[in-house]
Scaffold this active site. Structure first.
Site, PDB file in Angstrom:
ATOM      1  CG  ASP A  45       0.821  -7.061   8.133  1.00 23.77           C
ATOM      2  OD1 ASP A  45       0.504  -6.460   9.169  1.00 23.77           O
ATOM      3  OD2 ASP A  45       1.414  -6.503   7.193  1.00 23.77           O
ATOM      4  CG  HIS A  61       7.123  -2.126   2.021  1.00 22.90           C
ATOM      5  ND1 HIS A  61       6.942  -1.045   2.845  1.00 22.90           N
ATOM      6  CD2 HIS A  61       5.943  -2.778   1.994  1.00 22.90           C
ATOM      7  CE1 HIS A  61       5.702  -1.042   3.297  1.00 22.90           C
ATOM      8  NE2 HIS A  61       5.067  -2.080   2.808  1.00 22.90           N
ATOM      9  CB  SER A 110       3.282   2.173   6.303  1.00 29.56           C
ATOM     10  OG  SER A 110       3.875   1.333   5.347  1.00 29.56           O
ATOM     11  NE  ARG A 111      -2.471   1.722  10.114  1.00 25.96           N
ATOM     12  CZ  ARG A 111      -2.895   0.741   9.328  1.00 25.96           C
ATOM     13  NH1 ARG A 111      -2.240  -0.401   9.271  1.00 25.96           N
ATOM     14  NH2 ARG A 111      -3.984   0.893   8.590  1.00 25.96           N
ATOM     15  CB  ALA A 129       3.696   4.465   3.406  1.00 27.58           C
ATOM     16  N   GLY A 162       4.894  -9.786   4.091  1.00 31.20           N
ATOM     17  CA  GLY A 162       5.645  -9.708   5.346  1.00 31.20           C
ATOM     18  C   GLY A 162       4.972 -10.543   6.426  1.00 31.20           C
ATOM     19  CD  GLN A 183      -6.045  -3.461   2.974  1.00 30.10           C
ATOM     20  OE1 GLN A 183      -5.971  -3.912   1.841  1.00 30.10           O
ATOM     21  NE2 GLN A 183      -5.071  -3.635   3.851  1.00 30.10           N
ATOM     22  CG  MET A 233      -1.914  -1.165   1.195  1.00 24.32           C
ATOM     23  SD  MET A 233      -3.435  -0.835   2.086  1.00 24.32           S
ATOM     24  CE  MET A 233      -2.818  -0.551   3.716  1.00 24.32           C
TER      25      MET A 233
HETATM   26  O1  PAF Z   1      -0.137  -5.580   3.595  1.00 25.44           O
HETATM   27  C1  PAF Z   1      -0.567  -4.694   2.823  1.00 25.44           C
HETATM   28  O2  PAF Z   1       0.101  -3.711   2.514  1.00 25.44           O
HETATM   29  C2  PAF Z   1      -1.981  -4.803   2.272  1.00 25.44           C
HETATM   30  O3  PAF Z   1      -2.830  -5.380   3.205  1.00 25.44           O
HETATM   31  C3  PAF Z   1      -2.046  -5.553   0.932  1.00 25.44           C
HETATM   32  C4  PAF Z   1      -1.630  -7.007   1.074  1.00 25.44           C
HETATM   33  C5  PAF Z   1      -1.167  -4.856  -0.092  1.00 25.44           C
HETATM   34  C6  PAF Z   1      -3.488  -5.549   0.409  1.00 25.44           C
HETATM   35  O4  PAF Z   1      -3.964  -4.258   0.232  1.00 25.44           O
END
Ligand code: PAF
Length: 280
Positions: free
Chosen positions: A150, A37, A186-187, A32, A147, A61, A30
């Site tokens: 999550d 990443h 990112s948060r 950021a 990752g 989401q 997403m």
């Molecule tokens: O982990 C994320 O950044 C998001 O949940 C994803 C997998 C790109 C789906 O929008």
């Protein structure tokens, strides 16, 4: 860079002509983008395939009271990071490209998506599996890398791929941490210096839990909870020790590898983290 599905398909088709037997390796994000990443993209490059990264802040989401509007957007830096990592195609669709008026049918993440994060963020994982399925259908990856931070997202996506028999290999890449131990997210940019200091109770709790592993499941949970309780500004949302695939809580007599999951609010920022613990 591809902004539309048509552009994506053209760029992928051109790359497939150049490299017909190369696997397509996909890193959905997403934006950021941070070093977590970057590690996913470096990992993608090891397959000598056609690498694709998506940058799409997926509205479906986010709950109504969540941070969609203020979610960090660092467009130029994101493109630079993808270029530095040698990503072949950056797919950055608009919301209209992804959904338009095609919102009638969505996927459900099922019971796995209603526990833990899903219990506190209703609909979150339905939004995740819906967008990931759409992205898979557009990119047609052989492999997708997510990752492990999550952990529930990984479990939910693995279940979706299994249940829908999608021909894609899901790879979970270990959590990347800053030098102070905080999992990259990112948060994290939302945290003040003081909050960031307080948030370190979370990785400390994971270490304490890991060290208590030989004393059994109850001791693991107690060690994590005690560490978190030492930092009153960290408001725990859950601490659970679960089976890694089903995310069901382990029994007090459990022996084996379990996943310790922590979610907490630090100020207004929701943080999650996890680690494997050998119990018993
Ligand atoms: O982990 C994320 O950044 C998001 O949940 C994803 C997998 C790109 C789906 O929008």
């Amino acid at each position: 860079m591809a902004r539309t599905v048509a552009e994506l398909k053209t760029q992928l088709a051109d790359l497939r002509i150049e490299r017909p037997s190369a696997p397509v390796v996909f890193v959905p994000t997403m934006g950021a983008l941070h070093d977590g990443h970057r590690a996913l993209m470096t990992q993608a490059s090891h397959y000598n395939g056609i690498s694709v990264a998506s940058i799409f802040v997926n509205p479906t989401q986010f709950g109504p009271d969540e941070d969609l509007a203020k979610y960090p957007r660092t467009w130029e830096a994101d493109l630079q990071l993808c270029a530095d990592e040698g990503i072949d195609v950056v797919f950055a669709p608009t919301v209209d490209q992804m959904y338009g008026d095609r919102t009638e049918s969505t996927l459900s993440a099922g019971p796995l998506g209603t526990r833990l994060e899903g219990a506190q963020r209703p609909g979150h994982f339905d939004g995740v599996v819906t967008v990931v399925a759409k992205l898979f259908d557009m990119v047609h990856p052989n492999r997708a890398i997510f990752g492990q931070k999550d952990a529930q997202q990984v479990a939910v996506i693995r279940a979706m791929v299994r249940d829908l028999e999608l021909p894609v290999e899901i790879e979970a890449f270990p959590t990347v941490r800053d030098s102070d131990g905080l999992a990259m997210s990112s948060r994290n940019v939302y945290l003040s210096d003081t909050e960031r200091e307080q948030a370190l109770a979370i990785p400390r709790a994971l270490v304490a839990a890991y060290q208590a592993g030989s004393e059994g499941a109850q001791a693991v949970l107690k060690a994590a909870t005690n560490e978190l309780a030492g930092e009153p500004e960290v408001h725990v949302r859950y601490v659970e020790l679960v089976h890694p695939d089903t995310l069901e809580a382990v029994s007090p007599t459990f022996h084996g590898h379990a996943l310790l999951l922590i979610a907490a609010m630090v100020g207004t920022t929701r943080l999650i983290d996890n680690s494997m613990v050998t119990v018993g």
